[in-house]
Design an enzyme around this catalytic site. Structure first.
Site, PDB file in Angstrom:
ATOM      1  N   PHE A 171      12.625  -1.441  -4.557  1.00 41.38           N
ATOM      2  CA  PHE A 171      11.616  -2.563  -3.947  1.00 41.38           C
ATOM      3  C   PHE A 171      11.279  -3.622  -5.031  1.00 41.38           C
ATOM      4  O   PHE A 171      11.721  -4.847  -4.873  1.00 41.38           O
ATOM      5  CB  PHE A 171      10.338  -1.754  -3.700  1.00 41.38           C
ATOM      6  CG  PHE A 171       9.077  -2.575  -3.337  1.00 41.38           C
ATOM      7  CD1 PHE A 171       9.070  -3.732  -2.569  1.00 41.38           C
ATOM      8  CD2 PHE A 171       7.909  -2.364  -3.736  1.00 41.38           C
ATOM      9  CE1 PHE A 171       8.086  -4.473  -2.246  1.00 41.38           C
ATOM     10  CE2 PHE A 171       6.810  -2.896  -3.495  1.00 41.38           C
ATOM     11  CZ  PHE A 171       6.588  -4.113  -2.685  1.00 41.38           C
ATOM     12  N   ASP A 175      23.053   5.628 -14.198  1.00 43.60           N
ATOM     13  CA  ASP A 175      21.897   6.297 -14.513  1.00 43.60           C
ATOM     14  C   ASP A 175      21.270   5.816 -15.753  1.00 43.60           C
ATOM     15  O   ASP A 175      22.120   5.570 -16.658  1.00 43.60           O
ATOM     16  CB  ASP A 175      21.905   7.787 -14.779  1.00 43.60           C
ATOM     17  CG  ASP A 175      20.493   8.352 -14.625  1.00 43.60           C
ATOM     18  OD1 ASP A 175      20.232   8.975 -13.503  1.00 43.60           O
ATOM     19  OD2 ASP A 175      19.912   8.407 -15.423  1.00 43.60           O
ATOM     20  N   ILE A 176      19.851   5.394 -15.924  1.00 43.00           N
ATOM     21  CA  ILE A 176      19.532   4.931 -17.217  1.00 43.00           C
ATOM     22  C   ILE A 176      19.729   5.839 -18.326  1.00 43.00           C
ATOM     23  O   ILE A 176      19.519   5.675 -19.506  1.00 43.00           O
ATOM     24  CB  ILE A 176      17.930   4.233 -17.061  1.00 43.00           C
ATOM     25  CG1 ILE A 176      17.217   5.562 -16.690  1.00 43.00           C
ATOM     26  CG2 ILE A 176      17.857   3.206 -16.314  1.00 43.00           C
ATOM     27  CD1 ILE A 176      15.717   5.319 -16.914  1.00 43.00           C
ATOM     28  N   TYR A 188       3.347  12.183 -13.920  1.00 45.43           N
ATOM     29  CA  TYR A 188       3.886  10.850 -13.677  1.00 45.43           C
ATOM     30  C   TYR A 188       3.015   9.905 -14.666  1.00 45.43           C
ATOM     31  O   TYR A 188       3.683   8.972 -15.642  1.00 45.43           O
ATOM     32  CB  TYR A 188       3.846  10.428 -12.356  1.00 45.43           C
ATOM     33  CG  TYR A 188       4.046   8.871 -12.105  1.00 45.43           C
ATOM     34  CD1 TYR A 188       5.264   8.140 -12.160  1.00 45.43           C
ATOM     35  CD2 TYR A 188       3.156   7.984 -11.689  1.00 45.43           C
ATOM     36  CE1 TYR A 188       5.469   6.861 -11.970  1.00 45.43           C
ATOM     37  CE2 TYR A 188       2.968   6.687 -11.445  1.00 45.43           C
ATOM     38  CZ  TYR A 188       4.392   6.017 -11.521  1.00 45.43           C
ATOM     39  OH  TYR A 188       4.538   4.731 -11.355  1.00 45.43           O
ATOM     40  N   LYS A 222       4.345   8.008 -18.064  1.00 48.45           N
ATOM     41  CA  LYS A 222       4.200   6.242 -18.233  1.00 48.45           C
ATOM     42  C   LYS A 222       3.403   5.963 -19.471  1.00 48.45           C
ATOM     43  O   LYS A 222       3.829   5.173 -20.302  1.00 48.45           O
ATOM     44  CB  LYS A 222       3.704   5.633 -17.404  1.00 48.45           C
ATOM     45  CG  LYS A 222       4.489   5.666 -15.692  1.00 48.45           C
ATOM     46  CD  LYS A 222       5.461   4.588 -16.009  1.00 48.45           C
ATOM     47  CE  LYS A 222       6.153   4.295 -14.653  1.00 48.45           C
ATOM     48  NZ  LYS A 222       7.326   3.259 -14.413  1.00 48.45           N
ATOM     49  N   VAL A 246       1.777   3.052   1.080  1.00 48.22           N
ATOM     50  CA  VAL A 246       0.697   3.477   2.233  1.00 48.22           C
ATOM     51  C   VAL A 246       1.124   2.280   3.181  1.00 48.22           C
ATOM     52  O   VAL A 246       1.308   2.271   4.476  1.00 48.22           O
ATOM     53  CB  VAL A 246      -0.530   3.645   2.006  1.00 48.22           C
ATOM     54  CG1 VAL A 246      -1.091   2.462   1.504  1.00 48.22           C
ATOM     55  CG2 VAL A 246      -1.132   3.978   3.339  1.00 48.22           C
ATOM     56  N   ILE A 258      -3.798   9.144   8.684  1.00 44.91           N
ATOM     57  CA  ILE A 258      -4.427   8.688   7.449  1.00 44.91           C
ATOM     58  C   ILE A 258      -5.141  10.035   6.948  1.00 44.91           C
ATOM     59  O   ILE A 258      -5.503  10.996   7.396  1.00 44.91           O
ATOM     60  CB  ILE A 258      -5.689   7.896   7.515  1.00 44.91           C
ATOM     61  CG1 ILE A 258      -5.352   6.437   8.316  1.00 44.91           C
ATOM     62  CG2 ILE A 258      -6.741   7.645   6.511  1.00 44.91           C
ATOM     63  CD1 ILE A 258      -6.465   5.509   8.510  1.00 44.91           C
ATOM     64  N   ARG A 274      -7.833   1.665  -3.165  1.00 46.88           N
ATOM     65  CA  ARG A 274      -6.736   1.412  -3.924  1.00 46.88           C
ATOM     66  C   ARG A 274      -6.896  -0.307  -4.196  1.00 46.88           C
ATOM     67  O   ARG A 274      -7.563  -1.014  -3.401  1.00 46.88           O
ATOM     68  CB  ARG A 274      -5.345   1.479  -3.543  1.00 46.88           C
ATOM     69  CG  ARG A 274      -5.071   3.080  -3.499  1.00 46.88           C
ATOM     70  CD  ARG A 274      -5.238   3.670  -4.874  1.00 46.88           C
ATOM     71  NE  ARG A 274      -4.789   5.294  -4.825  1.00 46.88           N
ATOM     72  CZ  ARG A 274      -5.661   6.132  -4.799  1.00 46.88           C
ATOM     73  NH1 ARG A 274      -7.049   5.819  -4.737  1.00 46.88           N
ATOM     74  NH2 ARG A 274      -5.208   7.297  -4.647  1.00 46.88           N
ATOM     75  N   GLY A 323      -5.419  16.262  -5.284  1.00 48.75           N
ATOM     76  CA  GLY A 323      -5.286  15.561  -6.899  1.00 48.75           C
ATOM     77  C   GLY A 323      -5.157  14.144  -6.663  1.00 48.75           C
ATOM     78  O   GLY A 323      -4.756  13.353  -7.770  1.00 48.75           O
TER      79      GLY A 323
HETATM   80  N1  LIG Z   1       5.251   0.179  -6.204  1.00 44.15           N
HETATM   81  C1  LIG Z   1       4.028   0.288  -6.827  1.00 44.15           C
HETATM   82  O1  LIG Z   1       3.113   0.316  -6.415  1.00 44.15           O
HETATM   83  C2  LIG Z   1       4.119   0.484  -8.332  1.00 44.15           C
HETATM   84  C3  LIG Z   1       2.944   0.750  -8.991  1.00 44.15           C
HETATM   85  C4  LIG Z   1       2.798   0.843 -10.250  1.00 44.15           C
HETATM   86  C5  LIG Z   1       3.942   1.239 -11.049  1.00 44.15           C
HETATM   87  N2  LIG Z   1       5.404   0.992 -10.308  1.00 44.15           N
HETATM   88  C6  LIG Z   1       6.585   1.096 -11.189  1.00 44.15           C
HETATM   89  O2  LIG Z   1       7.371  -0.038 -10.941  1.00 44.15           O
HETATM   90  C7  LIG Z   1       8.742   0.600 -10.860  1.00 44.15           C
HETATM   91  C8  LIG Z   1       9.523  -0.057  -9.585  1.00 44.15           C
HETATM   92  O3  LIG Z   1       8.812   0.884  -8.429  1.00 44.15           O
HETATM   93  P1  LIG Z   1       9.205   0.474  -7.065  1.00 44.15           P
HETATM   94  O4  LIG Z   1       8.079   0.649  -6.136  1.00 44.15           O
HETATM   95  O5  LIG Z   1      10.152  -0.753  -7.046  1.00 44.15           O
HETATM   96  O6  LIG Z   1      10.072   1.787  -6.567  1.00 44.15           O
HETATM   97  P2  LIG Z   1      11.567   1.924  -6.121  1.00 44.15           P
HETATM   98  O7  LIG Z   1      11.699   3.301  -5.838  1.00 44.15           O
HETATM   99  O8  LIG Z   1      11.693   1.032  -4.873  1.00 44.15           O
HETATM  100  O9  LIG Z   1      12.378   1.303  -7.267  1.00 44.15           O
HETATM  101  C9  LIG Z   1      12.953   2.326  -8.377  1.00 44.15           C
HETATM  102  C10 LIG Z   1      14.282   2.050  -8.521  1.00 44.15           C
HETATM  103  O10 LIG Z   1      14.662   2.858  -9.613  1.00 44.15           O
HETATM  104  C11 LIG Z   1      16.095   3.451  -9.259  1.00 44.15           C
HETATM  105  N3  LIG Z   1      16.201   4.695 -10.368  1.00 44.15           N
HETATM  106  C12 LIG Z   1      15.196   5.759 -10.233  1.00 44.15           C
HETATM  107  N4  LIG Z   1      15.726   6.561 -11.385  1.00 44.15           N
HETATM  108  C13 LIG Z   1      16.607   5.928 -11.934  1.00 44.15           C
HETATM  109  C14 LIG Z   1      17.639   6.443 -13.268  1.00 44.15           C
HETATM  110  N5  LIG Z   1      17.307   7.541 -13.652  1.00 44.15           N
HETATM  111  N6  LIG Z   1      18.656   5.518 -13.266  1.00 44.15           N
HETATM  112  C15 LIG Z   1      18.723   4.314 -12.793  1.00 44.15           C
HETATM  113  N7  LIG Z   1      17.951   4.056 -11.607  1.00 44.15           N
HETATM  114  C16 LIG Z   1      16.992   4.766 -11.214  1.00 44.15           C
HETATM  115  C17 LIG Z   1      15.887   3.823  -7.914  1.00 44.15           C
HETATM  116  O11 LIG Z   1      17.121   4.178  -7.319  1.00 44.15           O
HETATM  117  C18 LIG Z   1      15.066   2.568  -7.242  1.00 44.15           C
HETATM  118  O12 LIG Z   1      15.928   1.591  -6.883  1.00 44.15           O
HETATM  119  C19 LIG Z   1       8.663   1.894 -11.143  1.00 44.15           C
HETATM  120  O13 LIG Z   1       8.983   2.086 -12.601  1.00 44.15           O
HETATM  121  C20 LIG Z   1       7.483   2.281 -10.973  1.00 44.15           C
HETATM  122  O14 LIG Z   1       6.930   3.545 -11.646  1.00 44.15           O
HETATM  123  C21 LIG Z   1       5.381   0.640  -9.077  1.00 44.15           C
END
Ligand SMILES: NC(=O)c1ccc[n+]([C@@H]2O[C@H](COP(=O)([O-])OP(=O)(O)OC[C@H]3O[C@@H](n4cnc5c(N)ncnc54)[C@H](O)[C@@H]3O)[C@@H](O)[C@H]2O)c1
Length: 305
Positions: A11, A51-52, A142, A146, A185, A201, A209, A268
């Site tokens: 996303f 994969d990272i 989680y 982070k 959500v 809900i 939030r 939680g």
């Molecule tokens: N969406 C939110 O509200 C939010 C809030 C706080 C932090 N974040 C952080 O922002 C980042 C992006 O979140 P998002 O909402 O776009 O989620 P998302 O799930 O849409 O994006 C995460 C992407 O990482 C990829 N991925 C996961 N593990 C991987 C790995 N080991 N190797 C390679 N690719 C991998 C997934 O396929 C996915 O495309 C994340 O780090 C998340 O923790 C998001």
């Protein structure tokens, strides 16, 4: 600049990759498609499925492209999953991040933009909105992973001169958010409303939030890219919205009078979460511009299209 966007098929990462490309930067996306989709990858962007944590692959990419910036968005971000399997969460989030950092340092990486969390990292808040100085007491693995990444980034900054921008995101919403996950959500409600289904809900719906539109987040990332020092900042709106209010906005955008039903509360779950954007405004000159009603309408329309 040459930028590696991890999680760029997800996303937030896909919006960033699109915008970075539009600004003329050279982008490579690395994503294992665990929660992302290849269809999210913007046109003309180099996409590598992997994969990272894959040492050989990551080294090959750094050797080939000599990235100056790592925009690190790949993560295991399912809070409940992190509670069920903390080892998996740590492997993905901590060891995966370390592999990127360690390899990047070998190949001249200059800067990291890290997607941290302004929700899970603070735990149950004692001050509202939370500033960056609020105690960090994550109540789920989680948030712990982070926080560990933030500490490792600080180590690389202090000991190796890496520039690091730690961005603690609020609840980000917008088009392309996966509506089938446990979190997100706005995406979940939008999809249900767009298909005329009733929304459930969790709990009494009074949990709050800080909801931020993805377009605002992209602007903050661009400002962070130009910033020449290291920084830890909240990226949020400072405004608290509860789930019942959120539903009302979306129901209005959908033009429905369908009432939601209420289910069991999720154990939680934090009761209140809201973060201050003051430092980001002061230091980066950034502030969120999209009002919640407007952002939610845009998001709903993208799901209804
Ligand atoms: N969406 C939110 O509200 C939010 C809030 C706080 C932090 N974040 C952080 O922002 C980042 C992006 O979140 P998002 O909402 O776009 O989620 P998302 O799930 O849409 O994006 C995460 C992407 O990482 C990829 N991925 C996961 N593990 C991987 C790995 N080991 N190797 C390679 N690719 C991998 C997934 O396929 C996915 O495309 C994340 O780090 C998340 O923790 C998001």
């Amino acid at each position: 600049m040459r930028i590696l966007v991890t999680g760029g098929a997800g996303f937030i990462g896909s919006h960033l990759a699109e915008r970075f490309t539009g600004e003329g930067h050279g982008i490579v996306i690395l994503d294992n498609l665990s929660t992302g989709f290849e269809s999210n990858v913007p046109e003309n962007v180099n996409f590598v499925k992997g994969d990272i944590g894959d040492k050989e692959l990551v080294a090959r990419l750094f050797r080939e492209y000599h990235f100056e910036v790592l925009s690190h968005h790949a993560a295991q971000m399912n809070v409940r999953h992190s509670v069920e399997d903390p080892s998996f969460d740590a492997k993905e989030n901590i060891l995966g991040t370390l592999n990127l950092l360690q390899t990047g340092m070998e190949y001249g990486l200059k800067k990291v933009m890290f997607a941290s969390t302004g929700g899970a990292i603070y735990g149950e808040q004692t001050a509202f909105p939370a500033t960056e100085e609020h105690p960090t007491n994550p109540i789920a693995p989680y948030g712990v992973s982070k926080l560990a990444c933030e500490k490792y980034l600080n180590y690389y900054t202090v000991e190796h001169g890496l520039k690091t921008i730690v961005m603690r995101y609020a609840n980000v919403y917008g088009p392309r958010q996966n509506p089938y996950g446990e979190a997100g959500v706005v995406a979940i409600f939008s999809r249900l409303l767009a298909s005329g289904e009733q929304v459930t809900i969790n709990g009494d719906g009074k949990q709050t939030r800080d909801y931020m539109f993805v377009g605002d987040l992209v602007e903050a990332n661009l400002a962070g890219l130009d910033y020449t020092d290291s920084l830890t900042i909240n990226l949020g709106t400072g405004l608290e919205t509860d789930v019942v209010q959120l539903y009302q906005y979306l129901a209005e955008a959908a033009g429905t009078s369908l009432e939601p039903q209420f289910g069991a509360a999720k154990p939680g779950e934090q009761r209140r979460s809201v973060i201050s954007p003051e430092k980001a405004r002061r230091v980066l000159g950034w502030q969120p511009r999209i009002e919640l009603a407007e952002g939610l309408e845009k998001t709903y329309k993208s799901f209804a299209a």
